[in-house]
Scaffold this motif. Structure first.
Motif, short mmCIF file in Angstrom:
data_model
loop_
_atom_site.label_atom_id
_atom_site.label_comp_id
_atom_site.label_asym_id
_atom_site.label_seq_id
_atom_site.Cartn_x
_atom_site.Cartn_y
_atom_site.Cartn_z
N GLU A 272 -15.38 -19.48 -47.18
CA GLU A 272 -14.02 -18.51 -46.91
C GLU A 272 -12.74 -18.77 -47.57
N ILE B 216 -13.15 -17.13 -50.73
CA ILE B 216 -13.14 -15.85 -50.98
C ILE B 216 -11.83 -15.19 -50.60
N THR B 217 -11.14 -15.92 -49.97
CA THR B 217 -9.87 -15.41 -49.51
C THR B 217 -8.86 -15.47 -50.45
N ARG B 218 -9.15 -16.61 -51.59
CA ARG B 218 -8.38 -16.83 -52.89
C ARG B 218 -8.68 -16.30 -53.92
N SER B 219 -10.00 -16.10 -54.19
CA SER B 219 -10.61 -15.71 -55.38
C SER B 219 -11.51 -14.58 -55.17
N GLY B 220 -11.88 -14.14 -54.19
CA GLY B 220 -13.09 -13.37 -53.91
C GLY B 220 -13.06 -12.01 -54.61
N ALA B 221 -11.82 -11.30 -54.77
CA ALA B 221 -11.63 -10.35 -55.62
C ALA B 221 -11.92 -10.13 -57.07
N ALA B 222 -12.15 -11.33 -57.60
CA ALA B 222 -12.61 -11.64 -58.99
C ALA B 222 -13.90 -11.15 -58.96
N TYR B 223 -14.69 -11.15 -58.05
CA TYR B 223 -15.93 -11.24 -58.18
C TYR B 223 -16.97 -10.09 -57.51
#
Lengths: 591, 59
Positions: free
Chosen positions: A177, A180-187
């Motif tokens: 989690e 995803i909250t730090r880097s999730g938008a990159a993938y």
């Protein structure tokens, strides 16, 4: 809305299979119930007979449910899922959560997977992120140094990442989690692994293709094969996972439809679906039933299904590997965590909005751990039954002056025992026959060697089952008593145990077995022959544990991964050699 | 103040680890509701019988 949600959950075929298998299991359970009551009626029915018959009903239902899964799995081949052959359009990250693991072992696996990915020509679509939750300062330091070596080894600067969390909030689920909250938008997609996971690059590409071809698919689970087992116990488990599991998994997939499983690793998730659906709360109250959700994977699968996403297990996907425990005690320790996690799911049975099948999956998980306890209670009730039985009435007919001797109904008990053993052994024997007829046995050393492996595995299962029954019962009692198992690091390594170490781990099982024999002799001596298959392995448990932890030298238990070493395992061995050589050189320089 | 970074170069290993962090690309991950509200035991039991919640968002 995901397309799967519009189909209204399970399609009619999946629903029909569920109903059929469930009804058949209930029927078999009821058969056991009736057989036992007829046996008990020989000397007059009492309340203890009804209690034991009810326990038999539950246990037999559970055994039948497992066996029927295998029968179902034997009836079909895996369907061809949607996929495409075009270029990959998704950005994918491979997540490797670590927690006090040996960096040399973990990082060489990552190097192997990275090399395997780059060989496919699609490596640029993937990043790899090592997500450390390590608390041990020395291991954390080794991780940092190891990571720099990994970058040098792979040239992975800019596509292989490492970060260590300051706190362990949420354990492994919290670790994912946090990413995803730090880097999730990159993938778009994330392949979630364990520290001991290995996956072929081709398999990862195929998973991405299947996810891209089905926009409603939220999670795709593979069936990982166990590799690198060295001990007798490890080899038996490795063989069983390779030989039986694909058939059981096929049956499972037939029943689950789009409400499939997540086993926590060796799976790919749609990042947006996971982020929107799978933020786990802390449960109210203290562990073991409150606090962090321990077995988060089942819950995440249920939450994805609740939000309308498909969750699927594709049992045809090969090239997915993991390692297993090398001895029975390590297996029991892992089971202790899983036991707590599954019993904790009892808190979630009434969670709002879950699909009925997801709730049933929770019930299955709970039953898996309660079932051995039910067997033990049945045995104890059977030993104690004569104490509660009313005296035999030899003159039941008023006015009749000749005694009526009760007719033994031992044949009913034998029939019941045969049915139960059949439910345990028949699926495996049918899988052997199927593998021999279809040629699958060739990958296991041929039909004869596969047959030898199956027979030996059955014997070992029979010997180890009472030992695991005791470990399992202790775990359940500890959880019910409110004892939290914590979050111990995974024990890996060769796992060889001396007889003294095995005694230390299992002397209480030996004492329990001796008490069982004593009680049986005292209360119901006629029952003793029936109890020998359970009580003898308990008395011999240190020997069984120590023997099975020794290195395996038999030609039996061959698996396809041993017959032809998978490419990613060859890569791992090569990287491991380089790593060890560098370690040796560094030690010489330091000296 | 003088820039001493060229006189005392930073630890290259530490710099490499600092640069190793995954990309900054936040994504919301809302916490899901899994427990029925306290005192609503019957609601919880009935919830199991209700049809699944249909999500309102698009793919």
């Amino acid at each position: 809305m995901p397309a799967a949600a519009t189909s209204g959950g399970a399609d009619s075929k999946v629903r029909a299979i569920r109903i059929l298998l469930f009804a058949a299991s209930v029927l078999i359970g009821c058969g056991g119930f009736v057989l036992f009551l007829r046996y008990g009626a020989a000397d007059g029915l009492d309340w203890m007979d009804f209690v034991r018959a009810a326990l038999i009903l539950l246990s037999t239902f559970w055994l039948a449910w497992g066996a029927l899964q295998a029968f179902a799995g034997l009836t079909t081949k895996p369907p061809l899922p949607p996929r495409h052959d075009g270029p990959l359009i998704s950005r994918c990250v491979v997540l490797v959560p670590v927690y006090n693991e040996d960096p040399a072992a973990t990082f060489t696996r990552i190097a192997a997977m990275d090399a395997s990915l780059r060989r496919t020509g699609f490596g640029d679509s993937f990043d790899i992120a090592i997500l450390s939750d390590t608390r041990d300062a020395a291991v954390a330091d080794a991780e940092k140094r190891g990571f720099l070596r990994l970058l040098t080894m792979t040239g992975g600067d800019g596509r292989i990442f490492y970060r260590r969390r300051e706190t362990n909030r949420g354990r492994k689920a919290g670790n994912i989690e946090d990413f995803i909250t730090r880097s999730g938008a990159a993938y778009d997609l994330a392949i979630i692994l364990d520290a001991d996971s290995l996956m072929e690059g081709d398999t990862m590409i195929e998973m991405v293709r299947r996810m891209e071809a089905d926009p409603a698919l939220g999670l795709l689970q593979t069936l990982p094969q166990i590799v690198n087992a060295a001990s007798r116990f490890g080899r038996i488990q490795q063989f069983a996972a390779a030989f039986y599991s694909p058939v059981f998994c096929r049956g499972l997939a037939m029943m689950q439809g789009r409400t499939g499983p997540f086993w926590g690793h060796n799976a790919i998730v749609r990042v947006r679906a996971f982020a929107e659906s799978c933020g786990l709360p802390e449960l109210s109250g203290k562990p073991p039933f409150g606090g962090h959700i321990l077995s988060h994977d089942y819950v995440e699968a249920a939450l994805l299904a609740r939000a309308g996403w498909s969750v699927r297990v594709d049992d045809d996907l090969s090239g997915s590997y993991e390692e297993g425990p090398e001895n029975m005690v390590l297996h029991a320790k892992r089971d202790r965590r899983w036991c707590q996690g599954n019993l904790q799911h009892s808190r979630l049975l009434t969670a709002p909005g879950l699909l009925p099948w997801s709730r049933f999956v929770f019930v299955q998980g709970i039953l898996a751990y309660l079932s051995p306890v039910i067997w033990l209670v049945f045995l104890l009730c059977s030993i104690a039954a004569p104490v509660f039985a009313p005296p035999v009435d030899y003159f039941p007919i008023e006015g009749w002056r000749w005694p009526v001797i009760p007719v033994s109904q031992a044949s009913q008990a034998i029939a019941l025992a045969v049915c139960i053993v059949g439910l345990l052994f028949l699926p495996k024997i049918l899988i052997l026959m199927d593998a021999s007829l279809r040629g699958r046995a060739a990958d296991f050393g041929g039909a004869a060697r596969a047959a030898g492996s199956v027979v030996t595995e059955l014997v070992f299962s029979a010997l180890s089952a009472p030992v695991f029954l005791m470990f399992n019962t202790r775990s359940v009692l500890q959880v019910l008593a409110g004892r939290d198992g914590g979050w111990p690091a995974q024990s890996r390594g060769d796992g060889v145990m001396s007889l003294a170490e095995a005694w230390m781990a299992s002397h209480w099982i030996v004492i329990s077995g001796a008490l069982g024999i004593g009680l049986s002799l005292l209360l119901s001596p006629s029952l003793l022959p029936w109890l020998v298959p359970v009580l003898m392995p308990m008395l011999l448990s240190p020997g069984i544990i120590a023997w099975s932890s020794a290195p395996a030298r038999s030609a039996l238990f061959q698996t396809p991964a041993q017959s032809a070493l998978p490419a990613v395992l060859i890569l791992e061995q090569q990287f491991r050699k380089v790593w060890q050589a560098e370690d040796k050189a560094a030690r010489i320089t330091a000296a | 103040m003088n820039d001493l970074s060229t006189v005392f170069p930073s630890d290259p290993e530490a710099a490499a680890i600092d640069n190793a962090a995954p990309p900054e690309a936040p994504m919301a991950m809302p916490t899901q509701t899994l427990e029925a509200r306290k005192g609503r035991f019957v609601d919880g039991l009935v919830a199991a019988l209700r049809p699944a919640r249909q999500p309102s968002r698009g793919v």
